[in-house]
Design an enzyme around this catalytic site. Structure first.
Site, PDB file in Angstrom:
ATOM      1  N   LYS A 118       0.800  -1.219   0.000  1.00  0.00           N
ATOM      2  CA  LYS A 118       0.000   0.000   0.000  1.00  0.00           C
ATOM      3  C   LYS A 118       0.835   1.272   0.000  1.00  0.00           C
ATOM      4  O   LYS A 118       0.305   2.363  -0.236  1.00  0.00           O
ATOM      5  CB  LYS A 118      -0.971   0.008   1.177  1.00  0.00           C
ATOM      6  CG  LYS A 118      -1.925  -1.159   1.211  1.00  0.00           C
ATOM      7  CD  LYS A 118      -2.749  -1.365  -0.046  1.00  0.00           C
ATOM      8  CE  LYS A 118      -3.678  -0.235  -0.362  1.00  0.00           C
ATOM      9  NZ  LYS A 118      -4.820  -0.670  -1.206  1.00  0.00           N
TER      10      LYS A 118
HETATM   11  C1  LIG Z   1      -2.206  -6.899   3.909  1.00  0.00           C
HETATM   12  C2  LIG Z   1      -2.969  -6.472   2.698  1.00  0.00           C
HETATM   13  N1  LIG Z   1      -3.179  -7.353   1.741  1.00  0.00           N
HETATM   14  C3  LIG Z   1      -3.865  -7.035   0.644  1.00  0.00           C
HETATM   15  C4  LIG Z   1      -4.393  -5.790   0.455  1.00  0.00           C
HETATM   16  C5  LIG Z   1      -5.215  -5.528  -0.759  1.00  0.00           C
HETATM   17  O1  LIG Z   1      -4.639  -4.674  -1.665  1.00  0.00           O
HETATM   18  P1  LIG Z   1      -5.566  -3.836  -2.611  1.00  0.00           P
HETATM   19  O2  LIG Z   1      -6.268  -2.819  -1.766  1.00  0.00           O
HETATM   20  O3  LIG Z   1      -4.647  -3.211  -3.583  1.00  0.00           O
HETATM   21  O4  LIG Z   1      -6.545  -4.763  -3.252  1.00  0.00           O
HETATM   22  C6  LIG Z   1      -4.209  -4.837   1.438  1.00  0.00           C
HETATM   23  C7  LIG Z   1      -4.821  -3.515   1.331  1.00  0.00           C
HETATM   24  O5  LIG Z   1      -4.847  -2.747   2.257  1.00  0.00           O
HETATM   25  C8  LIG Z   1      -3.470  -5.181   2.582  1.00  0.00           C
HETATM   26  O6  LIG Z   1      -3.275  -4.310   3.584  1.00  0.00           O
END
Ligand SMILES: Cc1ncc(COP(=O)(O)O)c(C=O)c1O
Length: 473
Positions: free
Chosen positions: A49
């Protein structure tokens, strides 16, 4: 070891992106495609992020909507907030992050460490509730002078940065040999942006989704993987999906149960030396399935969003895993040994059923109490614990009018034990646990105080049986 000459950055923000790929060596199925993982925890704020946070801030500065002295506001389960707090520190902004109460203590401490103000709010509320993370963050941004809502769910800078960076990085790092991309979706920014770029090169895009997440067609009930998938509160009137998520980007979805995800997280640490979060375990669990199918000519890349260091109190805590039924205690007798074998299956009544309908279910039901659950369109025989709102018995409905909803008459939420807990330890834990102890009709008979109290038995985080406390020995 690489070159001794590392780069010199003008600020820590130069370190965002350009993360390494690491080949998995030991957990890939024999005869399967190699699996390489994109190590997004290598970003300076510790997660994928950081990319979206930096991109959204730079874009807002350019558009003039975030001005010097301003305040960055966001609703975030943690990592976007951490990224924004880091960017805010470097570029001189204040930062307010609204986070759901179930966010790990480590993430909240990190946000505060970067100087952000953290506002906690209940996580499992209907979308229309003013306490919902997004609604509360929006209000705070409006009420804060110089406030700017980053809005990761609707801000095109979020997916765009992955089209511009994550996708091209993976294509270049694999020398154009990648055949499958696997990623989870929270806002969907990562999979949408990366997937769009790699689609142009003919790569198959696979979404990894918690089994009960709405994205992949699950019933929307709670799951134990933070920050990905889509939970649906049963009282939500209009289910809103993030505008930035192009759900058409994935060629297919792998739905992964929490047990498979969390066991993969443990294997990654113990067999590959990769300490990662549960959403990374989810992506790798799906990637291992894809690898087996793709065969040796494929090359699977999974995006691993963050490190396990911010989940030590959860996914790497044996007690947490065992009480939720994900792990067996090292020594028996285990709860399931004491209870004896029986088919998993929880008889329930939805909270919206009438008292008379509940009485009909109770007729012939032999358990110590009948669980009352959130209404969901599902024929599930196992239930997520937060969906169990309480219990009833024939006695507790005595004299109650038959036409009202039974939910308003439910007693306290029962205590819960993991099926692989040591039975003696579980009993001891429950005797210090007041939850369920005040259950109407639960005391006074049998082997001692509370021996009739209802107890949920959990397998892989879901309630599969309801027994009485005395059944535990
Ligand atoms: C640990 C974690 N995995 C996956 C994601 C998902 O990413 P995206 O928001 O780009 O789909 C996030 C988003 O905050 C996250 O914090």
């Amino acid at each position: 070891m690489g070159s001794i000459e590392g780069p010199v950055y003008t600020s820590v923000l130069d370190g965002v992106g350009a993360t390494p790929l690491v080949r998995l060596n030991r957990i890939v199925p024999a005869g399967g495609a190699p699996v390489w993982v994109k190590t997004e925890w290598a970003n300076p704020g510790g997660s994928v992020k950081d990319r979206a946070a930096l991109a959204m801030v730079l874009d807002a500065e350019q558009r003039g909507v975030l001005r010097p002295g301003g305040t960055i506001v966001e609703g975030s389960s943690g990592n976007t907030g951490i990224g924004l707090a880091m960017v805010a520190a470097v570029r001189g902004y204040a930062c307010i992050v609204v986070a759901p109460e179930r966010t790990t203590a480590e993430k909240i401490a990190l946000l505060r460490a970067y100087g952000a103000e953290v506002v906690l709010t209940p996580g499992l509320v209907p979308r229309e509730d003013p306490r919902h993370v997004v609604n509360l963050a929006t209000r705070i941004a409006e009420e804060t002078p110089g406030g700017w809502l980053a809005d990761q769910y609707g801000n095109p800078a979020n997916p765009d940065v992955h089209t511009a960076t994550t996708g091209p990085e993976i294509w270049a790092q694999t020398g154009g040999r990648i055949t499958h991309l696997v990623a989870g979706a929270g806002t969907g920014g990562t999979i949408t942006g990366t997937g769009h770029h790699l689609h142009e090169h003919g790569v198959t895009v696979v979404a990894a989704d918690p089994e009960t997440s709405r994205y992949g067609g699950g019933d929307g009930s709670p799951y134990n993987v933070e920050a990905v998938g889509h939970y649906l509160h049963p009282l939500t009137e209009q289910d809103v999906w993030p505008a930035v998520y192009d759900t058409g980007v994935a060629d297919r979805t792998e739905r992964v149960p929490d047990g498979e995800t969390l066991r993969t997280v443990r294997r990654l640490a113990r067999e590959e030396g990769l300490l990662v979060g549960a959403s990374a375990g989810l992506a790798v669990a799906a990637a291992l399935r894809v690898s087996a199918e793709a065969g040796p000519d494929g090359l699977v890349v999974a995006v691993l969003p963050d490190s396990g260091r911010i989940y030590l109190s959860k996914y790497f805590d044996d007690a947490w895993l065992t009480t939720l039924g994900f792990l067996d205690a090292p020594e028996g007798p285990l709860v399931r040994d004491v209870l004896g074998a029986s088919e998993p299956g929880l008889t329930v009544v939805p909270a919206t059923a009438t008292v008379d309908e509940a009485r009909a279910v109770l007729d012939g039901y032999t358990g110590p109490a009948l669980p009352v659950v959130q209404p969901r369109a599902t024929s599930a025989t196992t239930w997520a614990v937060p969906d169990v709102v309480g219990t009833i018995t024939a006695a507790s409905l005595d004299g109650v009018r038959g036409d009202g909803p039974v939910g308003t008459h439910a007693g306290p939420v029962p205590a819960a034990v993991g099926h692989g807990e040591n039975a003696d330890a579980a009993r001891e834990r429950l005797s210090g646990n007041e939850s369920g102890a005040g259950f109407a009709g639960g005391c006074g008979s049998g082997a001692g105080p509370g021996s009739e109290d209802p107890v949920l038995v959990l397998v892989d985080g879901r309630a599969v049986h309801l027994v009485s406390r005395g059944d535990l020995g």
